[in-house]
Write an enzyme that holds these catalytic residues in place. Structure first.
Site, PDB file in Angstrom:
ATOM      1  N   TRP A 102       1.008  -0.619   0.072  1.00  0.00           N
ATOM      2  CA  TRP A 102      -0.063  -0.162  -0.142  1.00  0.00           C
ATOM      3  C   TRP A 102       1.003   1.590   0.391  1.00  0.00           C
ATOM      4  O   TRP A 102       0.750   2.459  -0.666  1.00  0.00           O
ATOM      5  CB  TRP A 102      -0.977  -0.097   1.386  1.00  0.00           C
ATOM      6  N   ASP A 174      -1.713   6.628   5.829  1.00  0.00           N
ATOM      7  CA  ASP A 174      -2.398   5.859   6.262  1.00  0.00           C
ATOM      8  C   ASP A 174      -3.073   5.113   6.772  1.00  0.00           C
ATOM      9  O   ASP A 174      -2.025   3.910   7.181  1.00  0.00           O
ATOM     10  CB  ASP A 174      -1.467   4.988   4.271  1.00  0.00           C
ATOM     11  N   LYS A 198     -12.579  -1.141   6.398  1.00  0.00           N
ATOM     12  CA  LYS A 198     -11.749  -2.122   7.732  1.00  0.00           C
ATOM     13  C   LYS A 198     -11.884  -2.188   9.107  1.00  0.00           C
ATOM     14  O   LYS A 198     -12.522  -2.468   9.793  1.00  0.00           O
ATOM     15  CB  LYS A 198     -10.329  -1.912   7.430  1.00  0.00           C
TER      16      LYS A 198
END
Ligand SMILES: *Cc1c(COP(=O)(O)O)cnc(C)c1O
Length: 362
Positions: A102, A174, A198
């Site tokens: 990511w 993030d 999530k």
């Protein structure tokens, strides 16, 4: 029906109490005779919900007054682009710390908007063990408009628990897969963002926590939906927000407050992760390849080192009610995502199954 535990990495399981409340008030929200998804976002009731969710989220995460919370669309990936559009200024470049999939994807997107430097901060040793090897960037950080990293690499299960030292530079994180999983000093960050699917709620909404002095410097060509200033001035409603997703997040915040806040949730998360890693360490059948200080509390990866056995594991676990344990396609193996909503009983059921499977297949 057998008890189902859903270990999906995202969209992930929601707290059952929240789903039950949403179900109970689906047809008649706030005694209006309609559902929440059928009313104006500018009406009295939704405006109240939005204001209350902001208040609850701030209370939960101890967000200082000089930060704004934005409720946006476009997912974390939308922010990969929005961040350089809004934060690149006089210095003209950003530093991206690469710790896996990511953070690398964020860097790749940012390259479309600005000059960046990238530093790999993990190493894999001869046994395949991954560890984070660098968290101090104070010597170089100030040449950049911001330093970006990912606190929890959802795919590999690498968590960076120590906040990188960037001196007085702006730190951007993030936190898509570990926001609200534990207490954190928000004042260390310039900006934090997370897709909701999530640990916050359903897909379709993205939370951005941004320090006020970083708002108002977007480049000219920034679309207004991506511009932190226009969104902050419009209370995240420059256009129609994803009202139903926002409502579900608001219920999750209330639920977490009722459970004792992030401190209590964190204690339970640490307990769940400890149980699972302890079992993995005691086993010769399963392996985890993340160095202990960097093991994710949210996404626990493991493998038997045999693709056929891994496939059999996933198939039999599904039969036993333990869903979505297949690892990400780029990595293989298994991954148990044990976000805030996963009860400790789910982790205990997983360990019992793993132990049975190991004995049957050893
Ligand atoms: C899932 C995830 C993303 C991508 O999120 P989208 O909302 O699908 O764009 C980005 N970063 C991390 C750490 C993630 O876990």
């Amino acid at each position: 029906m057998t008890q189902i535990y859903n270990f999906s990495a995202g969209p992930a399981m929601m707290p059952k109490a929240v789903l039950e409340q949403a179900q109970a008030e689906l047809l008649n929200w706030q005694n209006q005779g309609t559902s929440v998804m059928e009313v104006s976002h500018r009406g009295k009731y939704f405006s109240e919900l939005a204001a209350q969710s902001d208040k609850d989220f701030r209370e939960l995460y101890h967000i200082p007054d000089n930060y704004k919370v934005l409720f946006l669309q476009g997912g974390a990936r939308g922010q990969f682009a929005a961040i350089p559009m809004n934060l690149i200024g006089k210095k003209g470049k950003a530093l991206y710390l690469n710790s896996g999939h990511w953070s690398a994807t964020a860097a790749k997107e940012a390259r479309n908007f600005c000059e960046i430097d990238e530093i790999n901060i993990t190493e894999t040793d001869a046994n395949g063990l991954i560890s984070v090897v660098r968290t101090d960037f104070s010597d170089i950080a100030e040449q950049y408009d911001y330093v970006h990293y990912c606190t929890n690499e959802t795919i590999s299960g690498v968590e960076i628990k120590e906040i990188p030292n960037v001196g007085n530079a702006v730190l951007v994180a993030d936190m898509s897969s570990n926001i609200l999983s534990g207490e954190i000093d928000i004042s260390q960050f310039g900006l934090i963002y997370a897709g909701a699917q999530k640990n916050l709620g359903p897909a379709g909404i993205t939370i951005v926590i941004v320090r006020e002095d970083l708002i108002g410097h977007a480049r000219q060509a920034t679309p207004s939906i991506w511009n932190y200033e226009t969104q902050a001035n419009a209370d995240s409603m420059i256009n129609t927000p994803p009202t139903f997703a926002w409502y579900l997040c608001a219920l999750v915040f209330k639920h977490l407050l009722k459970e004792g806040g992030v401190k209590a949730v964190e204690a339970r998360n640490l307990k769940k992760a400890e149980l699972l890693y302890q079992y993995l360490d005691s086993s010769t059948f399963y392996h985890n390849y993340i160095a202990k200080p960097n093991r994710s509390v949210m996404n626990v990866t493991f493998t038997t080192n045999n693709d056929e056995l891994n496939a059999k594991f996933v198939a039999e676990a599904t039969q036993a009610g333990l869903q979505a344990l297949k690892g990400h396609k780029v990595l293989g193996g298994m991954r148990a995502s044990i976000y805030n909503a996963m009860p400790i009983e789910g982790v205990e059921a997983l360990i019992a199954f793993m132990d049975k499977f190991a004995k049957e297949n050893n």
